[in-house]
Design a protein around this motif. Structure first.
Motif, PDB file in Angstrom:
ATOM      1  N   PHE A 109      42.084  34.049  48.541  1.00  0.00           N
ATOM      2  CA  PHE A 109      42.599  35.350  48.112  1.00  0.00           C
ATOM      3  C   PHE A 109      42.195  36.494  49.033  1.00  0.00           C
ATOM      4  O   PHE A 109      42.638  37.627  48.845  1.00  0.00           O
ATOM      5  N   GLY A 110      41.356  36.211  50.009  1.00  0.00           N
ATOM      6  CA  GLY A 110      40.950  37.248  50.958  1.00  0.00           C
ATOM      7  C   GLY A 110      40.097  38.335  50.327  1.00  0.00           C
ATOM      8  O   GLY A 110      40.256  39.517  50.639  1.00  0.00           O
ATOM      9  N   VAL A 111      39.205  37.919  49.413  1.00  0.00           N
ATOM     10  CA  VAL A 111      38.317  38.863  48.738  1.00  0.00           C
ATOM     11  C   VAL A 111      36.878  38.404  48.936  1.00  0.00           C
ATOM     12  O   VAL A 111      36.630  37.238  49.242  1.00  0.00           O
ATOM     13  N   PRO A 112      35.910  39.316  48.739  1.00  0.00           N
ATOM     14  CA  PRO A 112      34.504  38.894  48.820  1.00  0.00           C
ATOM     15  C   PRO A 112      34.160  37.919  47.687  1.00  0.00           C
ATOM     16  O   PRO A 112      34.764  37.957  46.602  1.00  0.00           O
ATOM     17  N   LYS A 113      33.195  37.062  47.940  1.00  0.00           N
ATOM     18  CA  LYS A 113      32.779  36.099  46.921  1.00  0.00           C
ATOM     19  C   LYS A 113      32.296  36.807  45.655  1.00  0.00           C
ATOM     20  O   LYS A 113      32.523  36.329  44.546  1.00  0.00           O
ATOM     21  N   GLU A 114      31.670  37.962  45.800  1.00  0.00           N
ATOM     22  CA  GLU A 114      31.211  38.722  44.635  1.00  0.00           C
ATOM     23  C   GLU A 114      32.384  39.094  43.731  1.00  0.00           C
ATOM     24  O   GLU A 114      32.252  39.116  42.502  1.00  0.00           O
ATOM     25  N   THR A 115      33.548  39.361  44.301  1.00  0.00           N
ATOM     26  CA  THR A 115      34.738  39.658  43.507  1.00  0.00           C
ATOM     27  C   THR A 115      35.120  38.458  42.648  1.00  0.00           C
ATOM     28  O   THR A 115      35.482  38.608  41.478  1.00  0.00           O
ATOM     29  N   VAL A 116      35.016  37.277  43.204  1.00  0.00           N
ATOM     30  CA  VAL A 116      35.324  36.057  42.456  1.00  0.00           C
ATOM     31  C   VAL A 116      34.401  35.954  41.245  1.00  0.00           C
ATOM     32  O   VAL A 116      34.846  35.660  40.127  1.00  0.00           O
ATOM     33  N   TYR A 117      33.110  36.239  41.434  1.00  0.00           N
ATOM     34  CA  TYR A 117      32.153  36.184  40.325  1.00  0.00           C
ATOM     35  C   TYR A 117      32.438  37.274  39.297  1.00  0.00           C
ATOM     36  O   TYR A 117      32.303  37.054  38.093  1.00  0.00           O
ATOM     37  N   GLN A 118      32.872  38.444  39.747  1.00  0.00           N
ATOM     38  CA  GLN A 118      33.225  39.513  38.812  1.00  0.00           C
ATOM     39  C   GLN A 118      34.466  39.140  38.006  1.00  0.00           C
ATOM     40  O   GLN A 118      34.537  39.426  36.809  1.00  0.00           O
ATOM     41  N   TRP A 119      35.446  38.526  38.644  1.00  0.00           N
ATOM     42  CA  TRP A 119      36.626  38.060  37.915  1.00  0.00           C
ATOM     43  C   TRP A 119      36.205  37.109  36.809  1.00  0.00           C
ATOM     44  O   TRP A 119      36.708  37.188  35.693  1.00  0.00           O
ATOM     45  N   ARG A 120      35.295  36.192  37.131  1.00  0.00           N
ATOM     46  CA  ARG A 120      34.843  35.211  36.134  1.00  0.00           C
ATOM     47  C   ARG A 120      34.116  35.915  34.995  1.00  0.00           C
ATOM     48  O   ARG A 120      34.358  35.621  33.818  1.00  0.00           O
ATOM     49  N   LYS A 121      33.250  36.847  35.344  1.00  0.00           N
ATOM     50  CA  LYS A 121      32.475  37.574  34.326  1.00  0.00           C
ATOM     51  C   LYS A 121      33.407  38.355  33.398  1.00  0.00           C
ATOM     52  O   LYS A 121      33.212  38.384  32.182  1.00  0.00           O
ATOM     53  N   LYS A 122      34.438  38.975  33.959  1.00  0.00           N
ATOM     54  CA  LYS A 122      35.388  39.778  33.178  1.00  0.00           C
ATOM     55  C   LYS A 122      36.533  38.949  32.599  1.00  0.00           C
ATOM     56  O   LYS A 122      37.378  39.478  31.883  1.00  0.00           O
ATOM     57  N   ARG A 123      36.565  37.659  32.940  1.00  0.00           N
ATOM     58  CA  ARG A 123      37.608  36.732  32.484  1.00  0.00           C
ATOM     59  C   ARG A 123      39.008  37.196  32.885  1.00  0.00           C
ATOM     60  O   ARG A 123      39.943  37.152  32.095  1.00  0.00           O
ATOM     61  N   ILE A 124      39.138  37.642  34.133  1.00  0.00           N
ATOM     62  CA  ILE A 124      40.440  38.114  34.597  1.00  0.00           C
ATOM     63  C   ILE A 124      40.983  37.300  35.772  1.00  0.00           C
ATOM     64  O   ILE A 124      42.114  37.491  36.164  1.00  0.00           O
ATOM     65  N   GLY A 125      40.222  36.417  36.319  1.00  0.00           N
ATOM     66  CA  GLY A 125      40.675  35.613  37.455  1.00  0.00           C
ATOM     67  C   GLY A 125      41.032  34.212  37.021  1.00  0.00           C
ATOM     68  O   GLY A 125      41.158  33.933  35.823  1.00  0.00           O
ATOM     69  N   PRO A 126      41.206  33.321  37.977  1.00  0.00           N
ATOM     70  CA  PRO A 126      41.493  31.932  37.626  1.00  0.00           C
ATOM     71  C   PRO A 126      40.315  31.342  36.854  1.00  0.00           C
ATOM     72  O   PRO A 126      39.161  31.689  37.114  1.00  0.00           O
ATOM     73  N   SER A 127      40.612  30.490  35.893  1.00  0.00           N
ATOM     74  CA  SER A 127      39.534  29.920  35.087  1.00  0.00           C
ATOM     75  C   SER A 127      38.779  28.877  35.900  1.00  0.00           C
ATOM     76  O   SER A 127      39.361  28.085  36.634  1.00  0.00           O
TER      77      SER A 127
END
Length: 78
Positions: free
Chosen positions: A31-49
């Motif tokens: 997705f061309g984003v920082p790894k921290e963004t991936v963890y934030q998506w998971r924490k907020k339940r807004i990214g891929p499960s």
């Protein structure tokens, strides 16, 4: 033996995802984003499960594809 990485990881979404569980690093690269963004998506339940195998976070390529498809459909409907 490690498989060679695609020079343009985002192109993976256009051609199909790898036939293996993806890591947070893979998701960030695709997705061309920082790894921290991936963890934030998971924490907020807004990214891929994702799911845990022990202490390791993994993503099913089918779930990532579903997530991308749903995002594309919601963008088209808006």
């Amino acid at each position: 033996m490690a498989q060679p990485r695609d020079p343009d990881a985002r192109a993976t979404l256009r051609r199909g995802l790898p036939d293996r569980y993806l890591t947070p690093d893979d998701i960030a690269e695709i997705f061309g984003v920082p790894k921290e963004t991936v963890y934030q998506w998971r924490k907020k339940r807004i990214g891929p499960s994702g799911f845990r195998i022990g202490k390791h976070l993994r993503y099913d390529p089918a779930d990532v594809h579903t997530y991308v498809t749903s995002r594309k459909n919601s963008a088209t409907a808006a």
